[in-house]
Motif scaffolding. Structure first.
Motif, PDB file in Angstrom:
ATOM      1  N   UNK A   1       0.822  -1.215   0.000  1.00  0.00           N
ATOM      2  CA  UNK A   1       0.000   0.000   0.000  1.00  0.00           C
ATOM      3  C   UNK A   1       0.858   1.268   0.000  1.00  0.00           C
ATOM      4  N   UNK A   2       2.164   1.116   0.021  1.00  0.00           N
ATOM      5  CA  UNK A   2       3.060   2.284  -0.022  1.00  0.00           C
ATOM      6  C   UNK A   2       2.950   3.155   1.219  1.00  0.00           C
ATOM      7  N   UNK A   3       2.768   2.503   2.384  1.00  0.00           N
ATOM      8  CA  UNK A   3       2.590   3.266   3.635  1.00  0.00           C
ATOM      9  C   UNK A   3       3.925   3.908   4.049  1.00  0.00           C
ATOM     10  N   UNK A   4       3.891   5.224   4.236  1.00  0.00           N
ATOM     11  CA  UNK A   4       5.120   5.919   4.666  1.00  0.00           C
ATOM     12  C   UNK A   4       5.155   6.084   6.176  1.00  0.00           C
ATOM     13  N   UNK A   5       3.973   6.090   6.816  1.00  0.00           N
ATOM     14  CA  UNK A   5       3.912   6.379   8.252  1.00  0.00           C
ATOM     15  C   UNK A   5       2.897   5.496   8.953  1.00  0.00           C
ATOM     16  N   UNK A   6       3.380   4.775   9.951  1.00  0.00           N
ATOM     17  CA  UNK A   6       2.508   3.940  10.776  1.00  0.00           C
ATOM     18  C   UNK A   6       2.290   4.685  12.100  1.00  0.00           C
ATOM     19  N   UNK A   7       1.031   4.930  12.421  1.00  0.00           N
ATOM     20  CA  UNK A   7       0.675   5.601  13.676  1.00  0.00           C
ATOM     21  C   UNK A   7      -0.306   4.670  14.381  1.00  0.00           C
TER      22      UNK A   7
END
Ligand code: GLU
Length: 297
Positions: free
Chosen positions: A182-188
């Motif tokens: 999914x091309x996730x740049x930031x996991x919060x």
């Protein structure tokens, strides 16, 4: 800076509660303030843990709070081929091995001792697949955006399960493959997952995947100092946007964003607009837990 893409990835083991709202809100505000996208992924790889109706309720609950996601929802039950490809690539490089040991057999050890690394201990028994933590894995380090420098020794992490004996995919593998695809740049997400992150970093390294940034958030404790969770039946947040108003305000406050008191009765869109403008990670006190009187409705 690469394009920001965040996500909210609930397990439908129950409807969302106030603790999940806080995690969803932080992830949403962080993405929107960065001008980024915010995706929704339903982590339903483990059917026995999924509660009927929860996967349908979650999108309605988010919508009531004005937390609109971008693009189609990603369902983990559709992702078998992607997880299989990842496992096969690890097997091909001898970074994964089948393991027939039961938890009972190694209960006196802090982590699984790797008995099946060089051949199944019980060749005819059903086998899980595990990652080899003793081959080429470096110490796992990262800067958490709230909790700072993190350092884990792969030898102390052990050989994490990738696919279970019953054939179900393990969360650690699924989350890493999905975040990358999914091309996730930031996991919060909540602090309860901080100690899962080293396995995820180790797997990203083993699969040569890009590495997102991580921000873990204080966990919200309810009555009796218990973590609010779907398992201990924390009350669900409403699906009604009027009823959502005071809870959204309470969630902004739980994230130390200090929303003005009069915002509590404002429509959710107005509260979110305020939240996006004022969002500041620096304001969040880096505590692993946060005791607040969780609003009950
Ligand atoms: N599905 C996990 C949960 O509901 C969250 C996974 C994640 O954010 O990485 O606790």
């Amino acid at each position: 800076m690469p394009h920001y893409r965040g996500r909210f990835a609930p397990t439908p083991s129950g409807p969302l509660h106030f603790g999940s709202l806080v995690a969803a809100l932080a992830s949403y505000l962080d993405a929107r303030q960065a001008g980024g996208e915010w995706l929704l992924r339903i982590e339903n790889i483990d059917p026995p843990r999924c509660v009927p109706g929860a996967a349908d309720a979650i999108p309605r609950q988010l919508a009531a709070f004005g937390l609109h996601w971008d693009g189609p929802v990603l369902w983990q039950h559709d992702r078998d081929a992607a997880y299989r490809t990842a496992l096969e690539s690890l097997i091909a490089r001898q970074l994964a091995y089948p393991c027939s040991c039961s938890r009972k057999q190694w209960r006196d050890y802090p982590i699984y001792p790797g008995w099946c690394r060089d051949g199944l201990s019980e060749p005819d028994a059903p086998a899980a697949w595990r990652l080899r933590s003793d081959r080429g894995l470096r110490p796992v380090t990262w800067e958490d955006r709230l909790f700072g420098h993190q350092h884990f020794d792969p030898a102390l992490l052990g050989d994490v399960v990738l696919q279970r004996k019953d054939g179900l995919w393990a969360y650690q593998l699924a989350v890493v493959v999905d975040d990358a695809d999914q091309g996730i740049s930031d996991v919060v997400r909540g602090f309860d997952l901080l100690d899962n992150t080293p396995w995820q970093r180790a797997l990203q390294h083993a699969l040569a995947l890009p590495v997102p940034r991580y921000l873990h958030l204080p966990l919200i404790l309810g009555e009796g100092e218990q973590k609010l969770s779907k398992q201990n039946h924390a009350p669900p947040i409403p699906e009604d946007t009027e009823a959502a108003r005071p809870l959204l305000h309470a969630a902004l406050a739980a994230l130390d964003q200090r929303p003005p008191a009069e915002l509590a009765t404002a429509p959710v869109a107005e509260q979110l607009a305020w939240g996006v403008t004022h969002w500041s990670v620096a304001r969040i006190r880096p505590q692993s837990t946060r005791r607040i009187a969780a609003p009950s409705d």
